[in-house]
Design an enzyme around this catalytic site. Structure first.
Site, PDB file in Angstrom:
ATOM      1  N   GLN A   1     -19.118  34.350 -51.741  1.00 47.63           N
ATOM      2  CA  GLN A   1     -19.705  33.184 -52.411  1.00 47.63           C
ATOM      3  C   GLN A   1     -19.228  33.108 -53.862  1.00 47.63           C
ATOM      4  OE1 GLN A   1     -21.720  30.850 -50.848  1.00 47.63           O
ATOM      5  NE2 GLN A   1     -21.561  29.675 -52.731  1.00 47.63           N
TER       6      GLN A   1
ATOM      7  N   LYS B   1     -26.431  29.563 -45.015  1.00 47.93           N
ATOM      8  CA  LYS B   1     -25.297  29.873 -44.145  1.00 47.93           C
ATOM      9  C   LYS B   1     -25.692  30.958 -43.136  1.00 47.93           C
ATOM     10  CE  LYS B   1     -22.033  28.441 -47.682  1.00 47.93           C
ATOM     11  NZ  LYS B   1     -21.155  28.809 -48.785  1.00 47.93           N
TER      12      LYS B   1
ATOM     13  N   ASP C   1     -13.254  30.215 -45.274  1.00 49.14           N
ATOM     14  CA  ASP C   1     -13.338  29.129 -46.263  1.00 49.14           C
ATOM     15  C   ASP C   1     -11.965  28.473 -46.460  1.00 49.14           C
ATOM     16  OD1 ASP C   1     -15.893  28.664 -47.096  1.00 49.14           O
ATOM     17  OD2 ASP C   1     -15.897  30.211 -48.656  1.00 49.14           O
TER      18      ASP C   1
END
Ligand code: NAD
Length: 292
Positions: A98, A54, A121
């Site tokens: 994460q 990412k 997200d």
């Protein structure tokens, strides 16, 4: 006739090209590049690889990557404090924590503490609520990638029968809201659905997100349907999707392969979301008279 195989890598590359141009424009406007903060807790090797990919993708399109890697023993309180600092930072437009997090930390508490306007997200209840109500907000990356894949094939969901297999908060439910928002007639199936084949055969757009290898057999696919296979299942035969590709490709009109279909879209949409978050924050700051 065999279906068109949708090339997720090519669609993702085109999204990244679009994002790169937007980043350039936005950097000139803001006087700084959009910034994505990543938080990697502990030393889970798979998570480390995902976060590295990412960050590299950010750099490729000109997004500033701001990385934090607290020790795996960090307390929930200290992690909340870090998220709070990122929420308050003007340099940070998007925050990605994460998952999974270590056992001493309640992931829901951390996710819920994210500023929804930086929630790239799309995982906070506020983001989910905005999406369910059809209000502007940040949309989870994989579902958004699915909509891009449909658009890349010229498939307009409006008026079509769409069936989703799987009702998770990460994939099934957001895809439901997106397809509904695009005016499809949407059915969602799950582990208690009585006759999965019968429902799937109605689908002009079929999205499989159950995490069950080859659950969707060729006879469950309506001839000419667009089939999006989200499943990523590690088996003795390697990585396989939720759709029996070899059988479905003979019936469908278009189908995503696994790997190389939905997978590459997820990071591309994270970049797109970071730019969207930066733009929305900048616009909100401009209308409130605050510096952005
Ligand atoms: P999940 O386990 O949270 O949810 C699975 C859903 O499928 C549940 O709602 C369940 O009711 C349903 N289901 C399970 N068995 C079923 C059956 N036999 N019939 C009908 N429905 C059934 O999974 P998830 O997080 O939504 O992920 C689904 C799959 O997508 C997994 O393979 C995951 O690895 C993959 N995934 C891929 C990406 C990507 O970027 N490619 C991103 C997210 C998830």
């Amino acid at each position: 006739m065999a279906a068109t195989v949708i090339d997720g890598k090519a669609v993702a590359a085109s999204v990244c090209g679009r994002v790169r141009a937007e980043v350039e424009e936005l950097t000139a406007e803001l006087g700084r590049p959009p910034g994505l903060a990543t938080v990697l807790v502990g030393d889970d090797p798979a998570s480390a690889i995902y976060v590295r990919r990412k960050r590299e993708a950010c750099e490729e399109v000109g997004i500033r990557s701001i990385h934090h890697e607290p020790d795996g023993s960090i307390s929930q309180e200290d992690l909340l404090e870090l998220v709070g600092e990122l929420n308050d930072s003007d340099e940070v437009d998007g925050i990605l924590v994460q998952l999974p997090l270590p056992d001493q930390i309640d992931s829901a508490v951390i996710v819920n503490s994210l500023d929804p306007d930086k929630d790239v997200d799309g995982l906070t209840p506020i983001s989910a609520g905005r999406l369910a109500r059809g209000e502007p907000g940040l949309v989870p990356c994989t579902p958004q990638g699915i909509m891009e894949l449909l658009a890349s094939q010229g498939v307009d969901p409006s008026g079509r029968e769409a069936v989703i297999v799987g009702r998770s908060n990460l994939v099934g439910r957001p895809v439901f809201s997106l397809l509904l928002g695009a005016n499809a007639t949407v059915t969602i199936c799950h582990s208690r659905t009585r006759d999965l084949g019968e429902v799937c055969r109605r689908a002009e757009i079929l999205v499989a997100a159950a995490g069950q290898p080859r659950l969707i057999t060729g006879d469950m696919v309506r001839p000419g349907a667009t089939v999006i296979d989200v499943g990523t299942n590690r088996t003795d035969d390697g990585l396989v999707g939720d759709v029996d590709f070899d059988a479905a490709v003979e019936v469908a009109g278009a189908i995503t392969p696994v790997p190389g279909g939905v997978g590459p879209m997820t990071i591309a949409m994270l970049l797109a979301n970071t730019v969207e978050a930066a733009r929305l924050r900048h616009k909100a700051a401009a209308t409130s008279g605050r510096p952005s």
